[in-house]
Design a protein around this motif. Sequence first.
Motif, PDB file in Angstrom:
ATOM      1  N   ALA A 112       0.828  -1.212   0.000  1.00 35.29           N
ATOM      2  CA  ALA A 112       0.000   0.000   0.000  1.00 35.29           C
ATOM      3  C   ALA A 112       0.861   1.260   0.000  1.00 35.29           C
ATOM      4  O   ALA A 112       0.564   2.241  -0.699  1.00 35.29           O
ATOM      5  CB  ALA A 112      -0.931  -0.005   1.214  1.00 35.29           C
ATOM      6  N   ILE A 113       1.941   1.240   0.765  1.00 31.18           N
ATOM      7  CA  ILE A 113       2.835   2.402   0.818  1.00 31.18           C
ATOM      8  C   ILE A 113       3.550   2.582  -0.519  1.00 31.18           C
ATOM      9  O   ILE A 113       3.655   3.704  -1.047  1.00 31.18           O
ATOM     10  CB  ILE A 113       3.845   2.248   1.966  1.00 31.18           C
ATOM     11  N   ARG A 114       4.034   1.493  -1.099  1.00 32.40           N
ATOM     12  CA  ARG A 114       4.729   1.590  -2.391  1.00 32.40           C
ATOM     13  C   ARG A 114       3.797   2.036  -3.511  1.00 32.40           C
ATOM     14  O   ARG A 114       4.207   2.773  -4.409  1.00 32.40           O
ATOM     15  CB  ARG A 114       5.375   0.243  -2.720  1.00 32.40           C
ATOM     16  N   ALA A 115       2.548   1.595  -3.445  1.00 33.96           N
ATOM     17  CA  ALA A 115       1.567   2.055  -4.438  1.00 33.96           C
ATOM     18  C   ALA A 115       1.390   3.559  -4.341  1.00 33.96           C
ATOM     19  O   ALA A 115       1.274   4.253  -5.361  1.00 33.96           O
ATOM     20  CB  ALA A 115       0.234   1.341  -4.226  1.00 33.96           C
ATOM     21  N   GLY A 116       1.392   4.076  -3.111  1.00 37.01           N
ATOM     22  CA  GLY A 116       1.287   5.521  -2.918  1.00 37.01           C
ATOM     23  C   GLY A 116       2.500   6.260  -3.449  1.00 37.01           C
ATOM     24  O   GLY A 116       2.394   7.377  -3.961  1.00 37.01           O
ATOM     25  N   GLN A 117       3.659   5.650  -3.320  1.00 39.09           N
ATOM     26  CA  GLN A 117       4.879   6.248  -3.873  1.00 39.09           C
ATOM     27  C   GLN A 117       4.819   6.278  -5.391  1.00 39.09           C
ATOM     28  O   GLN A 117       5.183   7.276  -6.019  1.00 39.09           O
ATOM     29  CB  GLN A 117       6.105   5.467  -3.401  1.00 39.09           C
ATOM     30  N   GLU A 118       4.347   5.204  -5.990  1.00 39.27           N
ATOM     31  CA  GLU A 118       4.242   5.145  -7.450  1.00 39.27           C
ATOM     32  C   GLU A 118       3.228   6.149  -7.982  1.00 39.27           C
ATOM     33  O   GLU A 118       3.407   6.709  -9.079  1.00 39.27           O
ATOM     34  CB  GLU A 118       3.858   3.733  -7.883  1.00 39.27           C
ATOM     35  N   ASP A 119       2.176   6.394  -7.201  1.00 41.41           N
ATOM     36  CA  ASP A 119       1.141   7.344  -7.617  1.00 41.41           C
ATOM     37  C   ASP A 119       1.511   8.785  -7.306  1.00 41.41           C
ATOM     38  O   ASP A 119       0.772   9.707  -7.672  1.00 41.41           O
ATOM     39  CB  ASP A 119      -0.184   7.018  -6.917  1.00 41.41           C
ATOM     40  N   GLY A 120       2.649   8.988  -6.615  1.00 38.76           N
ATOM     41  CA  GLY A 120       3.064  10.332  -6.257  1.00 38.76           C
ATOM     42  C   GLY A 120       2.357  10.889  -5.036  1.00 38.76           C
ATOM     43  O   GLY A 120       2.492  12.083  -4.729  1.00 38.76           O
ATOM     44  N   ILE A 121       1.613  10.039  -4.308  1.00 34.16           N
ATOM     45  CA  ILE A 121       0.913  10.493  -3.097  1.00 34.16           C
ATOM     46  C   ILE A 121       1.865  10.539  -1.921  1.00 34.16           C
ATOM     47  O   ILE A 121       1.826  11.475  -1.107  1.00 34.16           O
ATOM     48  CB  ILE A 121      -0.277   9.556  -2.792  1.00 34.16           C
ATOM     49  N   PHE A 122       2.753   9.546  -1.833  1.00 36.58           N
ATOM     50  CA  PHE A 122       3.740   9.487  -0.758  1.00 36.58           C
ATOM     51  C   PHE A 122       5.123   9.800  -1.311  1.00 36.58           C
ATOM     52  O   PHE A 122       5.417   9.557  -2.490  1.00 36.58           O
ATOM     53  CB  PHE A 122       3.755   8.107  -0.099  1.00 36.58           C
ATOM     54  N   ARG A 123       5.967  10.290  -0.443  1.00 32.14           N
ATOM     55  CA  ARG A 123       7.332  10.642  -0.837  1.00 32.14           C
ATOM     56  C   ARG A 123       8.078   9.416  -1.358  1.00 32.14           C
ATOM     57  O   ARG A 123       7.978   8.321  -0.799  1.00 32.14           O
ATOM     58  CB  ARG A 123       8.081  11.226   0.349  1.00 32.14           C
ATOM     59  N   ALA A 124       8.855   9.632  -2.409  1.00 30.01           N
ATOM     60  CA  ALA A 124       9.610   8.532  -3.014  1.00 30.01           C
ATOM     61  C   ALA A 124      10.897   8.225  -2.258  1.00 30.01           C
ATOM     62  O   ALA A 124      11.497   7.157  -2.460  1.00 30.01           O
ATOM     63  CB  ALA A 124       9.928   8.850  -4.469  1.00 30.01           C
ATOM     64  N   ASP A 125      11.322   9.136  -1.372  1.00 26.60           N
ATOM     65  CA  ASP A 125      12.624   8.966  -0.710  1.00 26.60           C
ATOM     66  C   ASP A 125      12.514   8.279   0.650  1.00 26.60           C
ATOM     67  O   ASP A 125      13.462   8.296   1.440  1.00 26.60           O
ATOM     68  CB  ASP A 125      13.324  10.317  -0.556  1.00 26.60           C
ATOM     69  N   ILE A 126      11.370   7.665   0.951  1.00 31.47           N
ATOM     70  CA  ILE A 126      11.245   6.920   2.211  1.00 31.47           C
ATOM     71  C   ILE A 126      11.261   5.424   1.903  1.00 31.47           C
ATOM     72  O   ILE A 126      10.824   4.984   0.833  1.00 31.47           O
ATOM     73  CB  ILE A 126       9.956   7.280   2.986  1.00 31.47           C
ATOM     74  N   ASP A 127      11.774   4.656   2.845  1.00 33.87           N
ATOM     75  CA  ASP A 127      11.808   3.207   2.705  1.00 33.87           C
ATOM     76  C   ASP A 127      10.462   2.649   3.170  1.00 33.87           C
ATOM     77  O   ASP A 127      10.063   2.854   4.323  1.00 33.87           O
ATOM     78  CB  ASP A 127      12.942   2.630   3.554  1.00 33.87           C
ATOM     79  N   ALA A 128       9.758   1.965   2.281  1.00 37.80           N
ATOM     80  CA  ALA A 128       8.394   1.508   2.584  1.00 37.80           C
ATOM     81  C   ALA A 128       8.363   0.520   3.747  1.00 37.80           C
ATOM     82  O   ALA A 128       7.491   0.602   4.628  1.00 37.80           O
ATOM     83  CB  ALA A 128       7.769   0.880   1.343  1.00 37.80           C
ATOM     84  N   LYS A 129       9.308  -0.413   3.764  1.00 39.65           N
ATOM     85  CA  LYS A 129       9.313  -1.424   4.825  1.00 39.65           C
ATOM     86  C   LYS A 129       9.646  -0.788   6.176  1.00 39.65           C
ATOM     87  O   LYS A 129       9.009  -1.084   7.192  1.00 39.65           O
ATOM     88  CB  LYS A 129      10.320  -2.526   4.509  1.00 39.65           C
ATOM     89  N   LEU A 130      10.623   0.093   6.203  1.00 40.18           N
ATOM     90  CA  LEU A 130      10.981   0.773   7.443  1.00 40.18           C
ATOM     91  C   LEU A 130       9.826   1.646   7.926  1.00 40.18           C
ATOM     92  O   LEU A 130       9.539   1.708   9.124  1.00 40.18           O
ATOM     93  CB  LEU A 130      12.236   1.620   7.232  1.00 40.18           C
ATOM     94  N   THR A 131       9.160   2.298   6.986  1.00 42.41           N
ATOM     95  CA  THR A 131       8.017   3.139   7.348  1.00 42.41           C
ATOM     96  C   THR A 131       6.920   2.310   7.991  1.00 42.41           C
ATOM     97  O   THR A 131       6.346   2.699   9.026  1.00 42.41           O
ATOM     98  CB  THR A 131       7.468   3.854   6.109  1.00 42.41           C
ATOM     99  N   TYR A 132       6.625   1.151   7.398  1.00 42.60           N
ATOM    100  CA  TYR A 132       5.608   0.276   7.995  1.00 42.60           C
ATOM    101  C   TYR A 132       5.993  -0.125   9.410  1.00 42.60           C
ATOM    102  O   TYR A 132       5.168  -0.074  10.331  1.00 42.60           O
ATOM    103  CB  TYR A 132       5.411  -0.990   7.151  1.00 42.60           C
ATOM    104  N   ARG A 133       7.221  -0.538   9.602  1.00 43.80           N
ATOM    105  CA  ARG A 133       7.626  -1.019  10.923  1.00 43.80           C
ATOM    106  C   ARG A 133       7.586   0.093  11.967  1.00 43.80           C
ATOM    107  O   ARG A 133       7.262  -0.151  13.135  1.00 43.80           O
ATOM    108  CB  ARG A 133       9.018  -1.653  10.835  1.00 43.80           C
ATOM    109  N   MET A 134       7.904   1.303  11.560  1.00 43.49           N
ATOM    110  CA  MET A 134       7.796   2.425  12.490  1.00 43.49           C
ATOM    111  C   MET A 134       6.339   2.685  12.855  1.00 43.49           C
ATOM    112  O   MET A 134       6.012   2.939  14.022  1.00 43.49           O
ATOM    113  CB  MET A 134       8.441   3.672  11.883  1.00 43.49           C
ATOM    114  N   ILE A 135       5.458   2.630  11.853  1.00 44.61           N
ATOM    115  CA  ILE A 135       4.028   2.815  12.121  1.00 44.61           C
ATOM    116  C   ILE A 135       3.518   1.712  13.040  1.00 44.61           C
ATOM    117  O   ILE A 135       2.828   1.970  14.041  1.00 44.61           O
ATOM    118  CB  ILE A 135       3.231   2.829  10.801  1.00 44.61           C
TER     119      ILE A 135
END
Length: 222
Positions: free
Chosen positions: A162-185
Amino acid sequence: MTTTSTDSGRPKARTGGEGGSRRRGKGSPALASERREHLVRLAAELFAEKGFQATTVRNIADEAGILSGSLYHHFDSKESIVDEILSDFFRDIMAAYRAVIDEGRDSRATVAGLVRIAFGTLEPHRAAITVMQNDWNYLKGMDRFAYLTKSEDEVEKMWVDAIRAGQEDGIFRADIDAKLTYRMIRDTIWVAVRWFRPGGRLDAQGLGEHYLKVMFDGINTH
């Protein structure tokens, strides 16, 4: 099954065959199921309060007002009890996550939905979340709990996709690591189980909405 309260406020089984016991019969399947569910609830509270490893079968039996041997009529070990608690948690949360993803909304709405589901588990699955935080490494070393790692991997994939899909769509920043972001959340939500209490200033829903404001909008005024 009738109950009374302990000094700690947790329900405790009352001995004797009264009320529903007479109506359903001492050996009826319905009564046995009710007793089993009651034992699971009592054990869950003890696991959350004392920790799984520190809780003994004797502790659970004492809390239920029965002999330790009577507990073995329903469960062969305390591992079987926590197995039921954890498997119920993963079944419920994974089904809820999939339902949010299957709605097919944009990535921000999907991630927000996942956050709300996660916060919504703090109350009904408090024991499971606490056990995972305190006893994860101990439990995952047992063969019967091999599904814990598999289930967590499946959950992580849902979030990361879901996070990577947002990055591809330009909704989420491309410079964040999706897996690390999930684990922090994940970890910031789960740790709330240590201090969140129903009936407080914010319920689980309110806590989730506050979290989403900070996560998506930050704390700056501009």
